[in-house]
Design a protein around this motif. Structure first.
Motif, PDB file in Angstrom:
ATOM      1  N   ALA A 180     -74.430 -10.116 -57.901  1.00 17.42           N
ATOM      2  CA  ALA A 180     -73.596  -8.982 -57.521  1.00 17.42           C
ATOM      3  C   ALA A 180     -73.163  -8.230 -58.767  1.00 17.42           C
ATOM      4  O   ALA A 180     -73.170  -8.765 -59.874  1.00 17.42           O
ATOM      5  N   ALA A 181     -72.796  -6.976 -58.559  1.00 15.44           N
ATOM      6  CA  ALA A 181     -72.271  -6.139 -59.640  1.00 15.44           C
ATOM      7  C   ALA A 181     -70.972  -5.508 -59.168  1.00 15.44           C
ATOM      8  O   ALA A 181     -70.853  -5.114 -58.001  1.00 15.44           O
ATOM      9  N   THR A 182     -69.996  -5.431 -60.057  1.00 22.47           N
ATOM     10  CA  THR A 182     -68.700  -4.855 -59.724  1.00 22.47           C
ATOM     11  C   THR A 182     -68.402  -3.682 -60.650  1.00 22.47           C
ATOM     12  O   THR A 182     -68.422  -3.829 -61.865  1.00 22.47           O
ATOM     13  N   VAL A 183     -68.151  -2.539 -60.046  1.00 18.99           N
ATOM     14  CA  VAL A 183     -67.733  -1.350 -60.783  1.00 18.99           C
ATOM     15  C   VAL A 183     -66.216  -1.288 -60.749  1.00 18.99           C
ATOM     16  O   VAL A 183     -65.606  -1.250 -59.670  1.00 18.99           O
ATOM     17  N   VAL A 184     -65.589  -1.317 -61.921  1.00 22.25           N
ATOM     18  CA  VAL A 184     -64.133  -1.255 -62.043  1.00 22.25           C
ATOM     19  C   VAL A 184     -63.766   0.131 -62.550  1.00 22.25           C
ATOM     20  O   VAL A 184     -64.271   0.571 -63.586  1.00 22.25           O
ATOM     21  N   VAL A 231     -65.186  -1.783 -56.809  1.00 24.41           N
ATOM     22  CA  VAL A 231     -66.085  -2.021 -55.687  1.00 24.41           C
ATOM     23  C   VAL A 231     -67.181  -2.971 -56.157  1.00 24.41           C
ATOM     24  O   VAL A 231     -67.817  -2.754 -57.188  1.00 24.41           O
ATOM     25  N   GLN A 232     -67.351  -4.043 -55.418  1.00 19.58           N
ATOM     26  CA  GLN A 232     -68.414  -5.000 -55.697  1.00 19.58           C
ATOM     27  C   GLN A 232     -69.608  -4.670 -54.815  1.00 19.58           C
ATOM     28  O   GLN A 232     -69.459  -4.422 -53.616  1.00 19.58           O
ATOM     29  N   LEU A 233     -70.794  -4.668 -55.404  1.00 18.12           N
ATOM     30  CA  LEU A 233     -72.027  -4.369 -54.681  1.00 18.12           C
ATOM     31  C   LEU A 233     -72.902  -5.615 -54.643  1.00 18.12           C
ATOM     32  O   LEU A 233     -73.124  -6.254 -55.675  1.00 18.12           O
ATOM     33  N   GLN A 234     -73.402  -5.936 -53.460  1.00 12.42           N
ATOM     34  CA  GLN A 234     -74.306  -7.063 -53.314  1.00 12.42           C
ATOM     35  C   GLN A 234     -75.329  -6.723 -52.238  1.00 12.42           C
ATOM     36  O   GLN A 234     -74.977  -6.272 -51.145  1.00 12.42           O
ATOM     37  N   LEU A 280     -64.025   8.020 -55.096  1.00 11.83           N
ATOM     38  CA  LEU A 280     -65.018   7.832 -56.144  1.00 11.83           C
ATOM     39  C   LEU A 280     -65.747   6.502 -55.990  1.00 11.83           C
ATOM     40  O   LEU A 280     -66.958   6.421 -56.202  1.00 11.83           O
ATOM     41  N   LEU A 281     -65.035   5.454 -55.590  1.00 10.43           N
ATOM     42  CA  LEU A 281     -65.683   4.171 -55.341  1.00 10.43           C
ATOM     43  C   LEU A 281     -66.646   4.265 -54.162  1.00 10.43           C
ATOM     44  O   LEU A 281     -67.735   3.683 -54.188  1.00 10.43           O
ATOM     45  N   LYS A 311     -72.336   4.906 -52.053  1.00  9.64           N
ATOM     46  CA  LYS A 311     -73.337   5.758 -51.394  1.00  9.64           C
ATOM     47  C   LYS A 311     -74.477   6.140 -52.324  1.00  9.64           C
ATOM     48  O   LYS A 311     -75.614   6.338 -51.877  1.00  9.64           O
ATOM     49  N   ASP A 312     -74.201   6.257 -53.619  1.00 10.57           N
ATOM     50  CA  ASP A 312     -75.235   6.672 -54.572  1.00 10.57           C
ATOM     51  C   ASP A 312     -76.071   5.506 -55.103  1.00 10.57           C
ATOM     52  O   ASP A 312     -77.015   5.717 -55.870  1.00 10.57           O
ATOM     53  N   ALA A 313     -75.721   4.287 -54.714  1.00  7.93           N
ATOM     54  CA  ALA A 313     -76.479   3.124 -55.171  1.00  7.93           C
ATOM     55  C   ALA A 313     -77.887   3.142 -54.582  1.00  7.93           C
ATOM     56  O   ALA A 313     -78.120   3.654 -53.478  1.00  7.93           O
ATOM     57  N   VAL A 314     -78.840   2.588 -55.322  1.00  6.94           N
ATOM     58  CA  VAL A 314     -80.234   2.505 -54.879  1.00  6.94           C
ATOM     59  C   VAL A 314     -80.618   1.024 -54.817  1.00  6.94           C
ATOM     60  O   VAL A 314     -80.411   0.282 -55.782  1.00  6.94           O
TER      61      VAL A 314
END
Length: 267
Positions: free
Chosen positions: A101-105, A111-114, A201-202, A207-210
């Motif tokens: 997982a990756a987390t944008v702070v 927001v954590q993305l998995q 923004l989060l 939404k912009d993740a690929v």
């Protein structure tokens, strides 16, 4: 430069690997729901939802096949390309030897993305929401299912242990989108969960993740493993970094990236 957070003894298909179980949020009061009810139990109670085909995604998140230049403005983590945002930190979540997982702070929110593999013709977000809600309510938490800016989501009050040892709650939003043979889950914490109207923004990062599913056979709900960019620099937790340091292609946009705090399980 990337922050790395290790998930104790969990492996990539254990606590952090199941689509219905978060790999953790941000902050010292992070959580991890208990195992949700089994599929058989859900069938016995008649609570299982009908799995529907993935819904259209006119605003993203995107499959790699849908974006002309996916690396433009994004950090390439292999299975997920994460958008770069001015002033953000990027942390990775480690389970065993795998990055899952990756987390944008961003300031006081994250927001954590998995990403996970999913069936070819069915979405899994409906079932995953049930499992997350079940795990949280079993701990004594409170969950509301609402229609939000990213579709159906869960807004939860999760029991946690505070740094001083007392019990408290953490506000968290669980969002998810079904794509072609993949599912992307987001866990929004911090002020973005307390005040959802301030999380624009989060939500845009999500939404912009690929997502890069790949063609290899994968069982549904297997985590899509991530990787660090070749030029990534790991910064241990607590190490200060010169904000003017060159080397990031988001110079002035990505501040120092540190190791994330360890996860506190709530059982």
């Amino acid at each position: 430069m990337f922050g790395r957070r290790r998930k104790g003894s969990a492996d990539a298909k254990g606590t952090a690997g199941a689509a219905g179980e978060p790999a953790g949020g941000v902050g010292s009061d992070e959580f991890e729901p208990e195992d949700a009810a089994s599929d058989d139990a859900m069938e016995d109670t008649g609570q299982r939802r009908v799995s529907l085909p993935p819904a259209p995604r006119p605003d993203g998140p995107w499959d790699i096949s849908e974006v002309r230049d996916p690396s433009e403005g994004r950090v390439d983590l292999g299975g997920i390309l994460v958008p770069g945002v001015e002033g953000m930190e990027l942390r990775v979540e480690v389970a065993g030897d795998a990055i899952v997982a990756a987390t944008v702070v961003l300031r006081d929110s994250a927001v954590q993305l998995q990403a996970f593999a999913a069936p070819r013709k069915e979405g899994i977000w409906g079932e995953v929401r049930e499992e997350i809600a079940s795990g949280i309510t079993q701990q004594g938490g409170v969950v509301d299912e609402v229609q939000g800016p990213l579709g159906w989501e869960l807004r939860a009050q999760v029991p946690v242990q505070l740094p001083d040892g007392t019990n408290g709650v953490q506000m968290v939003r669980f969002v998810g989108v079904d794509g072609p043979r993949w599912f992307l889950r987001g866990v929004i914490s911090g002020q973005g969960a307390v005040q959802p109207e301030a999380a624009g923004l989060l939500e845009q990062v999500f939404k912009d993740a690929v997502v890069v599913r790949g063609d290899a056979p994968m069982a549904p709900r297997d985590p899509i493993v991530l990787k660090l960019p070749e030029d990534a620099q790991m910064v241990p937790e607590g190490v200060q970094q010169d904000e003017a340091e060159e080397g990031s292609r988001f110079a002035g946009g990505v501040d120092r990236l540190t190791r994330g705090p360890e996860i506190t399980e709530v059982r």
